[in-house]
Design a protein around this motif. Structure first.
Motif, PDB file in Angstrom:
ATOM      1  N   LEU A 123       0.851  -1.190   0.000  1.00 49.80           N
ATOM      2  CA  LEU A 123       0.000   0.000   0.000  1.00 49.80           C
ATOM      3  C   LEU A 123       0.886   1.238   0.000  1.00 49.80           C
ATOM      4  O   LEU A 123       1.818   1.349   0.801  1.00 49.80           O
ATOM      5  CB  LEU A 123      -0.913   0.018   1.233  1.00 49.80           C
ATOM      6  CG  LEU A 123      -1.785   1.270   1.426  1.00 49.80           C
ATOM      7  CD1 LEU A 123      -2.845   1.334   0.343  1.00 49.80           C
ATOM      8  CD2 LEU A 123      -2.427   1.275   2.806  1.00 49.80           C
ATOM      9  N   ALA A 124       0.620   2.148  -0.916  1.00 48.51           N
ATOM     10  CA  ALA A 124       1.321   3.430  -0.958  1.00 48.51           C
ATOM     11  C   ALA A 124       0.438   4.478  -0.294  1.00 48.51           C
ATOM     12  O   ALA A 124      -0.738   4.619  -0.636  1.00 48.51           O
ATOM     13  CB  ALA A 124       1.631   3.830  -2.398  1.00 48.51           C
ATOM     14  N   ALA A 125       1.012   5.225   0.663  1.00 49.24           N
ATOM     15  CA  ALA A 125       0.259   6.227   1.414  1.00 49.24           C
ATOM     16  C   ALA A 125       0.975   7.562   1.325  1.00 49.24           C
ATOM     17  O   ALA A 125       2.195   7.641   1.534  1.00 49.24           O
ATOM     18  CB  ALA A 125       0.097   5.803   2.872  1.00 49.24           C
ATOM     19  N   ALA A 126       0.222   8.611   1.009  1.00 51.75           N
ATOM     20  CA  ALA A 126       0.768   9.972   0.933  1.00 51.75           C
ATOM     21  C   ALA A 126       0.479  10.676   2.248  1.00 51.75           C
ATOM     22  O   ALA A 126      -0.681  10.921   2.599  1.00 51.75           O
ATOM     23  CB  ALA A 126       0.139  10.723  -0.232  1.00 51.75           C
ATOM     24  N   GLU A 127       1.545  10.989   2.972  1.00 51.81           N
ATOM     25  CA  GLU A 127       1.440  11.649   4.268  1.00 51.81           C
ATOM     26  C   GLU A 127       2.153  12.987   4.193  1.00 51.81           C
ATOM     27  O   GLU A 127       3.374  13.036   4.057  1.00 51.81           O
ATOM     28  CB  GLU A 127       2.046  10.772   5.362  1.00 51.81           C
ATOM     29  CG  GLU A 127       2.008  11.387   6.738  1.00 51.81           C
ATOM     30  CD  GLU A 127       2.651  10.495   7.787  1.00 51.81           C
ATOM     31  OE1 GLU A 127       3.284  11.034   8.706  1.00 51.81           O
ATOM     32  OE2 GLU A 127       2.523   9.255   7.674  1.00 51.81           O
ATOM     33  N   LYS A 128       1.390  14.075   4.258  1.00 45.07           N
ATOM     34  CA  LYS A 128       1.932  15.421   4.060  1.00 45.07           C
ATOM     35  C   LYS A 128       2.670  15.463   2.725  1.00 45.07           C
ATOM     36  O   LYS A 128       2.081  15.193   1.680  1.00 45.07           O
ATOM     37  CB  LYS A 128       2.818  15.825   5.230  1.00 45.07           C
ATOM     38  CG  LYS A 128       2.056  16.046   6.535  1.00 45.07           C
ATOM     39  CD  LYS A 128       2.965  16.603   7.609  1.00 45.07           C
ATOM     40  CE  LYS A 128       2.192  16.923   8.871  1.00 45.07           C
ATOM     41  NZ  LYS A 128       3.040  17.471   9.942  1.00 45.07           N
ATOM     42  N   ALA A 129       3.979  15.765   2.743  1.00 43.91           N
ATOM     43  CA  ALA A 129       4.760  15.813   1.503  1.00 43.91           C
ATOM     44  C   ALA A 129       5.678  14.608   1.384  1.00 43.91           C
ATOM     45  O   ALA A 129       6.705  14.663   0.701  1.00 43.91           O
ATOM     46  CB  ALA A 129       5.578  17.103   1.437  1.00 43.91           C
ATOM     47  N   ARG A 130       5.302  13.502   2.044  1.00 47.22           N
ATOM     48  CA  ARG A 130       6.112  12.284   2.011  1.00 47.22           C
ATOM     49  C   ARG A 130       5.268  11.116   1.513  1.00 47.22           C
ATOM     50  O   ARG A 130       4.049  11.098   1.677  1.00 47.22           O
ATOM     51  CB  ARG A 130       6.692  11.961   3.394  1.00 47.22           C
ATOM     52  CG  ARG A 130       7.628  13.017   3.937  1.00 47.22           C
ATOM     53  CD  ARG A 130       8.237  12.574   5.249  1.00 47.22           C
ATOM     54  NE  ARG A 130       7.203  12.379   6.267  1.00 47.22           N
ATOM     55  CZ  ARG A 130       6.756  13.324   7.077  1.00 47.22           C
ATOM     56  NH1 ARG A 130       7.214  14.555   6.952  1.00 47.22           N
ATOM     57  NH2 ARG A 130       5.830  13.062   7.983  1.00 47.22           N
ATOM     58  N   LEU A 131       5.961  10.146   0.937  1.00 46.57           N
ATOM     59  CA  LEU A 131       5.314   8.940   0.424  1.00 46.57           C
ATOM     60  C   LEU A 131       5.846   7.733   1.179  1.00 46.57           C
ATOM     61  O   LEU A 131       7.058   7.490   1.212  1.00 46.57           O
ATOM     62  CB  LEU A 131       5.585   8.785  -1.079  1.00 46.57           C
ATOM     63  CG  LEU A 131       5.042   7.524  -1.742  1.00 46.57           C
ATOM     64  CD1 LEU A 131       3.517   7.490  -1.682  1.00 46.57           C
ATOM     65  CD2 LEU A 131       5.510   7.429  -3.182  1.00 46.57           C
ATOM     66  N   TYR A 132       4.942   6.991   1.794  1.00 48.48           N
ATOM     67  CA  TYR A 132       5.294   5.779   2.519  1.00 48.48           C
ATOM     68  C   TYR A 132       4.762   4.577   1.750  1.00 48.48           C
ATOM     69  O   TYR A 132       3.654   4.617   1.204  1.00 48.48           O
ATOM     70  CB  TYR A 132       4.700   5.778   3.922  1.00 48.48           C
ATOM     71  CG  TYR A 132       5.377   6.729   4.896  1.00 48.48           C
ATOM     72  CD1 TYR A 132       6.424   6.295   5.696  1.00 48.48           C
ATOM     73  CD2 TYR A 132       4.966   8.043   5.004  1.00 48.48           C
ATOM     74  CE1 TYR A 132       7.037   7.161   6.590  1.00 48.48           C
ATOM     75  CE2 TYR A 132       5.572   8.914   5.886  1.00 48.48           C
ATOM     76  CZ  TYR A 132       6.616   8.468   6.677  1.00 48.48           C
ATOM     77  OH  TYR A 132       7.237   9.319   7.548  1.00 48.48           O
ATOM     78  N   VAL A 133       5.551   3.501   1.730  1.00 52.79           N
ATOM     79  CA  VAL A 133       5.110   2.222   1.186  1.00 52.79           C
ATOM     80  C   VAL A 133       4.973   1.264   2.351  1.00 52.79           C
ATOM     81  O   VAL A 133       5.952   0.991   3.065  1.00 52.79           O
ATOM     82  CB  VAL A 133       6.093   1.679   0.142  1.00 52.79           C
ATOM     83  CG1 VAL A 133       5.639   0.298  -0.332  1.00 52.79           C
ATOM     84  CG2 VAL A 133       6.194   2.633  -1.037  1.00 52.79           C
ATOM     85  N   LEU A 134       3.755   0.777   2.579  1.00 49.00           N
ATOM     86  CA  LEU A 134       3.483  -0.138   3.679  1.00 49.00           C
ATOM     87  C   LEU A 134       3.408  -1.559   3.135  1.00 49.00           C
ATOM     88  O   LEU A 134       2.601  -1.856   2.259  1.00 49.00           O
ATOM     89  CB  LEU A 134       2.180   0.224   4.380  1.00 49.00           C
ATOM     90  CG  LEU A 134       2.199   1.430   5.335  1.00 49.00           C
ATOM     91  CD1 LEU A 134       2.314   2.738   4.571  1.00 49.00           C
ATOM     92  CD2 LEU A 134       0.956   1.453   6.216  1.00 49.00           C
ATOM     93  N   ARG A 135       4.259  -2.429   3.671  1.00 48.41           N
ATOM     94  CA  ARG A 135       4.251  -3.854   3.333  1.00 48.41           C
ATOM     95  C   ARG A 135       3.761  -4.612   4.553  1.00 48.41           C
ATOM     96  O   ARG A 135       4.446  -4.646   5.585  1.00 48.41           O
ATOM     97  CB  ARG A 135       5.648  -4.318   2.938  1.00 48.41           C
ATOM     98  CG  ARG A 135       5.707  -5.743   2.398  1.00 48.41           C
ATOM     99  CD  ARG A 135       7.142  -6.177   2.180  1.00 48.41           C
ATOM    100  NE  ARG A 135       7.801  -5.356   1.180  1.00 48.41           N
ATOM    101  CZ  ARG A 135       7.824  -5.631  -0.113  1.00 48.41           C
ATOM    102  NH1 ARG A 135       7.210  -6.713  -0.565  1.00 48.41           N
ATOM    103  NH2 ARG A 135       8.451  -4.836  -0.946  1.00 48.41           N
ATOM    104  N   ASP A 136       2.578  -5.169   4.464  1.00 48.61           N
ATOM    105  CA  ASP A 136       1.940  -5.811   5.614  1.00 48.61           C
ATOM    106  C   ASP A 136       1.858  -4.855   6.791  1.00 48.61           C
ATOM    107  O   ASP A 136       2.194  -5.191   7.938  1.00 48.61           O
ATOM    108  CB  ASP A 136       2.684  -7.086   6.015  1.00 48.61           C
ATOM    109  CG  ASP A 136       2.531  -8.186   4.983  1.00 48.61           C
ATOM    110  OD1 ASP A 136       1.475  -8.238   4.340  1.00 48.61           O
ATOM    111  OD2 ASP A 136       3.481  -8.971   4.804  1.00 48.61           O
TER     112      ASP A 136
END
Length: 1039
Positions: A537-550
């Motif tokens: 899952l790719a999540a956009a948090e403020k001006a950052r991009l996080y990739v969540l694996r499980d």
């Protein structure tokens, strides 16, 4: 929209800020405060938040109360508590006083420039009004009797002035100072103090309010014009200090203080509906201002300026390789991110849009539109529902929802007709015509996958439905209003982002009242599941991009765009905020996840073995492809090809495995290198190697596979082994190339050189050259006879070769299609003369017909292909009949249909097959008790072998009369005579009916009949529901 705090600037000497104005054209920020403090700031572009300008303007001695910009002439006008008005101008990087005015009687309560920048209206607290021009001259002045003035605004066309008096009354004057009328403030209590007014001067929909009057007690009055009786009153439940429209008048920001003494900024849409609330820390809030494109908001509190980043809810969809987005109030742009082509469609009043695979759905005020990747409308549906949200899945199911109800629409595709839409209430119960009640718990967001549908409601309840049978599966109470939702690729999980930006991941198998747990991330404004991995899952948090694996985050990456797609460990984002006119390649940014970046670094800096071990721990098809390609680039090293082959196997890439096997079979390193270059699409390099190795034939074959027929002609002309047939074939394909582009003149030239009669007819018809077309049809085909005579020696050279599959393959690889087709036909006749398996005979006839159709330069080959297909169809009936005769479960109707088909097509069989054919007809007709047909079959058999079949006939017909048992009858469409429903022809008029290759039913009425494009076989549509290929040639049904 989503908004979050991003930066704070402190004013020197702790001077409290009292006013703020952001120039929309130059991005200058005017900041006024106590003790005559006046600054002009400018933030650096790119969102860094650093200041590129920080200048102090000296001229005021008291608290600066009002600051406004003339954006047309780039002038700043300020006023302090002593009534001093200064007009500032920028010259060579510094601000200078252009004009100073001091009335010395009262304080300025409000100032407003006209939208054209030509006039300014200055309102004083004592009721005095001065209108001046941009050059400093006074146009007119007036004293408005009453309690004093609080605010003033120009109308959008600069023909009217609206004044707010201190007692809350609103008066309208013309541009010459003449009183026009009082403005009614319906729904607002009398005597309420007006804080500010904002009259949006840009283009806006006619049904949307553009005039805003803000009252200190927290009420907002929204009006379309000053004469409107039905205005919108919004109660914000706070003490308001400032309020302004954004750049396009679609969002209203109101700053104030709640009863709990919290500083908040509330956001409303143009109709007064609350969108979200931003809480701002600090003491006393004084002013707010929007940035040029409303992507940032500045708020003043005490001696600080807080900046918040705004992420608008852009209306866009990314599907296939196409980015569709609303480019203006009345147009939608479809932009191909690969070819960089764009198509602009006139679609006004777009409410929402969503896309997947090949289609996107666009919702407007009155209709739902389905468009493909080129923006072509594929289907449309008018709707009376006030649609607010839409979603779509890959099974051509679209869902559109208003606040109170939603519809499920199975739109039409090339393979499926439209199905009537179904409408449901917000709770999932079917909608009835008389059900018009209002629901308090309205819909706030929706999403769907191929199997499930999620409905989010204002109360925090999320309803999960099955799209297969539309039954409610479960409901989950989030206790917070959802903002966005999304289902993963296998519908096992879904994410929820609430209004506060908290991200939750839930299971679709959850039972009722199960705790949703803690939020995984905060201040998230967007998310997207990977389409090929249900755990990413790719999540956009403020001006950052996080990739969540499980649910475990990787290291963040900087991001400014909007999430579009997540596939092959690559996240596609679109910089929608930066698109002003046309979309460009730099507006689409692709971000690689950590495992993909690590694999690239291992391959570049370490080696194949270490990278392979890393991929085994983090398997993904994309990573195996990277390993295979890296191994192919180093094919000369030891075991590199084996590594590539193993990677292709793990990836499930059959074509890659075949390619690796072909490399193994090559012994020349140069030819291996050429194959690798062709794999990586360096076709010029591969061709050069073939020339260096004196393998011009391989170069020609490469260009043919690519369809580069112009280059094929050049190579054939320089090759000593090429034949005229090869050149004609190339010319014919070049003609097809020009026809595809509707260049009829260019196609005509090459069709003449290839003597393609059918192509010439098309060109003459398109060019309306009737004279040449008549000559072509009436004149004897002299050139075709010459062509046939030239082909005789080539065919005679192969006549001595025994027909075989290997020989046919060899001729086909050498592009001698006519000889290959003739040999396939010869081999089929040979097998028929041996009474071999009818299935093998059918395949050989189909092969011959296919080869003839590929070489259909003239009409003779087309006729030969049709003959081969007729023979293949007869063999197909024999295959089906033999299977039916051996079936342990006899079916009289199916047996009679096949027996009739065999008897009808008996002339298409070889003499050696007659016994097999008529024996099968007799056996099947006996099963169906069609003794007349059985008698005809036995008569044929007795003529061949009387001793064997005479006794059988006597034994049958001594018991039964040679008459068919009565059965179902149908009318002949030609003569209306009654005939059996299994008959292949009418016994009265002789009309012949084609047969369904799946059930052998006669196709007497050609309705709902499917025709195979590969073998011309026909079948009834309903017989192909469970099939994926043609029953006769097994070509895919899409062929």
């Amino acid at each position: 929209m989503f908004i979050y705090m991003s930066k704070k600037i402190a004013i020197p000497k702790q001077s409290n800020v009292t006013c703020l104005a952001w120039n929309h054209s130059t991005s200058y920020i005017a900041v006024g405060g106590e003790d005559g403090m006046l600054k002009v700031l400018k933030l650096e572009s790119g969102g860094s938040g650093n200041l590129s300008m920080n200048l102090s303007l000296e001229g005021h001695s008291g608290k600066v109360c009002v600051a406004i910009w003339n954006e047309v002439f780039q002038k700043l006008t300020t006023s302090d508590e002593h009534g001093v008005i200064i007009v500032w101008m920028l010259y060579k990087g510094s601000w200078y006083e252009e004009m100073i005015n001091n009335r010395n009687k009262s304080t300025v309560s409000s100032m407003a420039w006209g939208s054209d920048g030509q006039k300014i209206c200055i309102a004083y607290e004592d009721g005095a009004v001065i209108v001046g021009s941009v050059d400093g001259s006074r146009v007119w002045g007036k004293d408005i009797k009453g309690p004093g003035l609080r605010a003033v605004q120009w109308s959008p066309d600069n023909s009217l002035l609206l004044f707010a008096l201190s007692n809350g009354e609103l008066h309208l004057y013309d541009d010459q100072g003449n009183f026009t009328m009082p403005v009614a403030s319906n729904g607002v209590s009398e005597g309420m103090e007006v804080v500010c007014m904002d009259w949006y001067s840009g283009r806006a929909p006619t049904n949307r309010p553009v005039l805003m009057i803000c009252y200190r007690n927290g009420q907002l009055l929204l009006m379309k014009n000053c004469t409107e009786e039905e205005s919108v009153v919004v109660n914000t439940n706070m003490t308001i200090v400032d309020c302004h429209w954004n750049h396009n008048g679609s969002i209203l920001a109101a700053a104030g203080r709640t009863q709990e003494q919290h500083n908040v900024v509330q956001f409303f849409n143009g109709f007064g509906e609350h969108i979200r609330t931003l809480r701002v820390p600090g003491g006393s809030m004084r002013a707010l201002s929007w940035e040029q494109r409303s992507l940032r908001l500045a708020v003043t509190i005490d001696s600080f300026i807080y900046f918040a980043n705004v992420k608008p809810d852009h209306k866009y969809a990314f599907y296939g390789d196409t980015l569709a987005f609303v480019s203006s109030t009345e147009t939608v742009t479809f932009w191909d991110t690969i070819t960089h082509q764009s198509w602009i469609n006139h679609i006004p009043d777009v409410v929402d849009m969503c896309g997947v695979d090949e289609y996107c759905i666009i919702a407007t005020m009155t209709s739902l539109i389905i468009s493909n990747q080129q923006g072509i409308q594929c289907d449309a549906q008018p709707t009376t529902l006030s649609v607010a949200y839409v979603t779509i899945n890959s099974k051509a199911i679209a869902v559109a929802a208003s606040k109170e109800a939603f519809i499920i629409w199975r739109f039409s595709t090339p393979s499926r007709q439209r199905v009537m839409e179904q409408q449901y209430n917000a709770d999932g119960t079917p909608f009835t015509s008389g059900d018009g009640r209002f629901h308090d718990d309205t819909i706030c967001c929706i999403t769907c996958s191929d199997n499930h549908l999620l409905i989010g409601r204002d109360s925090g309840t999320i309803l999960l439905f099955s799209l297969l049978n539309f039954k409610k599966i479960t409901s989950i109470n989030m206790n917070t209003k959802p903002y966005k939702m999304g289902l993963n690729s296998n519908s096992s999980k879904f994410f929820v982002i609430d209004q506060g930006g908290s991200l939750y991941i839930l299971e679709t198998e959850m039972a009722h009242n199960v705790s949703v747990g803690q939020a995984l991330r905060k201040e998230v404004w967007g998310a997207r599941w990977a389409s090929d991995n249900a755990q990413l899952l790719a999540a956009a948090e403020k001006a950052r991009l996080y990739v969540l694996r499980d649910a475990e985050p990787e290291e963040p990456l900087p991001m400014q765009g909007y999430l579009c797609g997540f596939k092959d460990l690559e996240i596609t984002t679109a910089l929608l905020d930066s698109i002003t006119d046309k979309c460009a390649p730099q507006h689409v940014v692709r971000v690689e996840v950590k495992s993909l970046r690590d694999t690239r670094q291992l391959l570049e800096k370490v080696g194949l073995k270490e990278a392979e071990n890393f991929i085994k721990d983090n398997p993904h098809p994309k990573l195996w492809l990277l390993l295979a390609e890296a191994a192919l680039k180093n094919f000369e090293s030891e075991s590199a090809i084996e590594t590539a082959e193993a990677a292709f196997v793990r990836r499930g890439d059959y074509a890659g495995v075949r390619f690796a096997a072909r490399l193994h079979a090559l012994h020349s390193p140069a030819l291996k290198k050429a194959e690798v270059l062709a794999y990586f699409k360096d076709f010029d390099g591969a061709e050069q190697i073939y020339h260096n190795e004196d393998r011009r034939d391989l170069a020609i074959a490469l260009r043919k596979r690519l369809g580069h027929w112009f280059r094929v002609v050049e190579l054939l002309k320089s090759s000593v082994s090429s034949t005229d047939a090869h050149v004609r074939q190339a010319y014919c394909n070049i003609g097809d190339y020009y026809i595809d582009r509707q260049n009829w003149t260019g196609a005509l030239e090459y069709y003449k050189m290839s003597n393609n009669i059918d192509g010439l007819k098309k060109c003459y018809m398109a060019l309306e050259d009737n004279e040449s077309l008549a000559k072509l049809i009436t004149a004897p085909s002299k050139t075709s006879k010459e062509t046939t005579s030239k082909l005789i020696p080539e065919e005679s050279t192969d006549s001595l070769q025994a027909p075989s599959i290997q020989a046919i393959t060899q001729l086909k690889d050498n592009d001698r299609l006519s000889q290959a087709a003739a040999m396939a036909y010869q081999l089929a006749n040979l097998e028929a003369s041996k009474a071999s398996s009818p299935c093998r005979i059918k395949k050989l006839y189909l092969l011959a017909g296919h080869l003839y159709s590929q070489n259909s330069i003239d009409g003779a080959a087309t006729r030969s292909a049709a003959r081969c297909r007729r023979l293949a169809r007869a063999a197909h009936w024999l295959c089906c009949a033999a299977t039916r005769a051996r079936s342990p479960q006899p079916r009289a109707d199916a047996a009679l249909r096949l027996a009739s088909r065999l008897a009808h097509d008996h002339d298409h069989f070889h003499r050696a097959q007659h016994v097999q054919v008529w024996s099968t007809v007799a056996a099947l007709s006996l099963q169906g008790r069609a003794f007349e047909l059985c008698s005809k079959a036995l008569i044929k058999l007795e003529a061949v072998d009387p001793q064997t079949f005479e006794n059988i006939a006597i034994e049958i017909f001594t018991r039964c009369k040679p008459k068919d048992v009565k059965g179902n009858k149908i009318e002949c469409p030609q003569c209306q005579a009654k005939i059996p429903d299994w008959a292949a022809s009418c016994c009265a008029c002789g009309a012949q009916f084609p047969g369904c290759v799946s059930s052998a039913r006669p196709l007497a009425v050609p309705r709902a009949v499917w025709t195979c494009r590969a073998c011309d076989a026909q079948a009834q549509q309903h017989e192909l529901v469970l099939r994926h290929s043609c029953p006769m040639c097994h070509a895919p049904l899409a062929t």
